[in-house]
Design an enzyme around this catalytic site. Structure first.
Site, PDB file in Angstrom:
ATOM      1  N   SER A  42       0.799  -1.300   0.036  1.00 33.06           N
ATOM      2  CA  SER A  42       0.055  -0.026  -0.016  1.00 33.06           C
ATOM      3  C   SER A  42       0.791   1.301  -0.091  1.00 33.06           C
ATOM      4  O   SER A  42       0.432   2.274  -0.433  1.00 33.06           O
ATOM      5  CB  SER A  42      -1.045  -0.074   1.157  1.00 33.06           C
ATOM      6  OG  SER A  42      -0.147  -0.204   2.419  1.00 33.06           O
ATOM      7  N   ASP A 328      -3.067   7.766   8.631  1.00 40.06           N
ATOM      8  CA  ASP A 328      -4.101   6.996   9.551  1.00 40.06           C
ATOM      9  C   ASP A 328      -3.089   6.042  10.257  1.00 40.06           C
ATOM     10  O   ASP A 328      -1.979   6.447  10.720  1.00 40.06           O
ATOM     11  CB  ASP A 328      -4.862   6.087   8.379  1.00 40.06           C
ATOM     12  CG  ASP A 328      -3.980   5.120   7.558  1.00 40.06           C
ATOM     13  OD1 ASP A 328      -2.859   4.685   8.015  1.00 40.06           O
ATOM     14  OD2 ASP A 328      -4.410   4.715   6.567  1.00 40.06           O
ATOM     15  N   HIS A 331      -0.365   4.169   7.679  1.00 42.60           N
ATOM     16  CA  HIS A 331       0.309   4.772   6.537  1.00 42.60           C
ATOM     17  C   HIS A 331       0.939   6.295   6.858  1.00 42.60           C
ATOM     18  O   HIS A 331       0.295   6.924   7.529  1.00 42.60           O
ATOM     19  CB  HIS A 331      -0.631   4.938   5.304  1.00 42.60           C
ATOM     20  CG  HIS A 331      -1.138   3.587   5.104  1.00 42.60           C
ATOM     21  ND1 HIS A 331      -2.306   3.034   5.387  1.00 42.60           N
ATOM     22  CD2 HIS A 331      -0.480   2.559   4.248  1.00 42.60           C
ATOM     23  CE1 HIS A 331      -2.598   1.682   4.873  1.00 42.60           C
ATOM     24  NE2 HIS A 331      -1.405   1.476   4.171  1.00 42.60           N
TER      25      HIS A 331
END
Length: 353
Positions: A42, A328, A331
């Protein structure tokens, strides 16, 4: 409590590595970098998960709120991510598009794309759990990409593009926070890390066979310092989880030791190790040096657990995300990504060129 743990496990599925850095100056980009190709999880996914069936998506607000036009693109950030900043820092382009984006144009392909998928990892178990694009499938997408390039510019030009491209490979965090605990009855930490290193080396060899020569391979971050992991396993004070950090360090040290050995067996290859662990710890422990204030929680919601679908338009965000290292609970924020790339790029260029 069980419900909470289930939700948190889901969060962790679609996350991956954390990369930090400082915003110390700039360097001149190397000449003749034809393209940037990104593989992994990600932190390099610029929107591929939008086009597959997976709960690990980030194509809704407040993700992307600081991106061009305030548009959520599938990047697991409030704005640009690490893949974008590396593409820009290497003098290629400002944004690295997702390969699965149906709006891609031929010109986009010429200068590189991201094949990464949020939730992916080297261990096949990782993607079985997360429904991300497995690393081997990302290689198949690269083969398809090469075929498309050949149609556009011809075989000889494609060989030159691949030879002069830079490949970013980042995919171990999900393995360490998802699959290592799941395989604890089969493997102890050293054995699992050794297996993970072998899978990493195998992936690099496959990239080489497909024509890439300059490959930047990321180690693991201190996974025990991710905000979600601190919340879950760090006790009342939310301390960094030492056992997790030790597993990440061991993997990174093993990988760093093996990369030069592999490179010596691959003619004309340049393989760079990208340190995630030490830069991250440095930023977390010294936020003021980087113009930051908060490094133990994310900007989205409470910052303690919110990630992917729990970080949504109903989640309040912090007043100033430029002061937060994490967007978040897993990340990095856009400023965090920028700090990391500014710190990491000089060493990467020295090792690849």
């Amino acid at each position: 409590m069980i419900h909470l743990l289930v939700n948190v496990i889901v969060f962790c599925l679609y996350t991956s590595v954390i990369y930090l850095c400082s915003s110390q100056g700039t360097i001149n980009p190397p000449e003749n970098v034809s393209a940037v190709l990104a593989f992994g999880d990600s932190f390099l996914d610029t929107g591929n998960n939008n086009y597959i069936i997976t709960p690990g998506k980030a194509n809704f607000l407040p993700y992307g709120k600081d991106f061009m036009g305030g548009k959520p693109t599938g990047r697991f950030s409030n704005g640009k991510n690490i893949a974008d900043f590396f593409a820009e820092g290497l003098g290629v382009k400002e944004y690295l598009p997702a390969y699965l984006d149906p709006s891609l144009q031929d010109n986009d392909l010429l200068t590189g794309v991201s094949f990464a998928s949020g939730g992916s990892g080297y261990d096949p178990l990782t993607t079985n759990i997360s429904s991300a694009i497995p690393m081997l499938d990302q290689l198949n997408l690269l083969k398809q990409y090469i075929g498309n390039l050949t149609r556009i510019v011809g075989e000889e030009a494609v060989m030159n593009i691949m030879k002069n491209s830079v490949s970013l490979v980042c995919a171990s965090t999900n393995d360490l926070i998802i699959s290592l605990p799941a395989r604890s009855l089969e493997y102890d930490v050293p054995t699992y890390d050794r297996m993970l290193v072998n899978l990493t080396l195998n992936f690099i060899q496959e990239l080489y066979k497909l024509g890439t020569r300059k490959i930047a391979v990321f180690g693991a971050p201190p996974t025990g310092c991710l905000p979600a992991e601190r919340t879950l396993f760090g006790g009342v004070l939310r301390m960094c989880v030492q056992k997790q950090n030790e597993a990440a360090q061991l993997y990174s040290n093993m990988l760093k030791e093996q990369l030069p050995v592999l490179a010596s067996s691959l003619p004309e290859s340049r393989i760079a190790f990208v340190d995630f662990y030490n830069p991250l710890i440095n930023v977390i422990n010294n936020p003021q040096q980087y113009g930051l204030q908060v490094t133990d929680r994310g900007c989205c919601g409470t910052g303690l657990l919110e990630v992917v679908f729990l970080c949504n338009k109903l989640s309040p965000t912090c007043p100033d995300d430029s002061k937060y290292f994490f967007w978040d609970s897993i990340h990095l924020s856009e400023i965090g990504c920028n700090i990391f790339v500014n710190q990491s790029l000089p060493g990467l260029v020295d090792n690849l060129f």
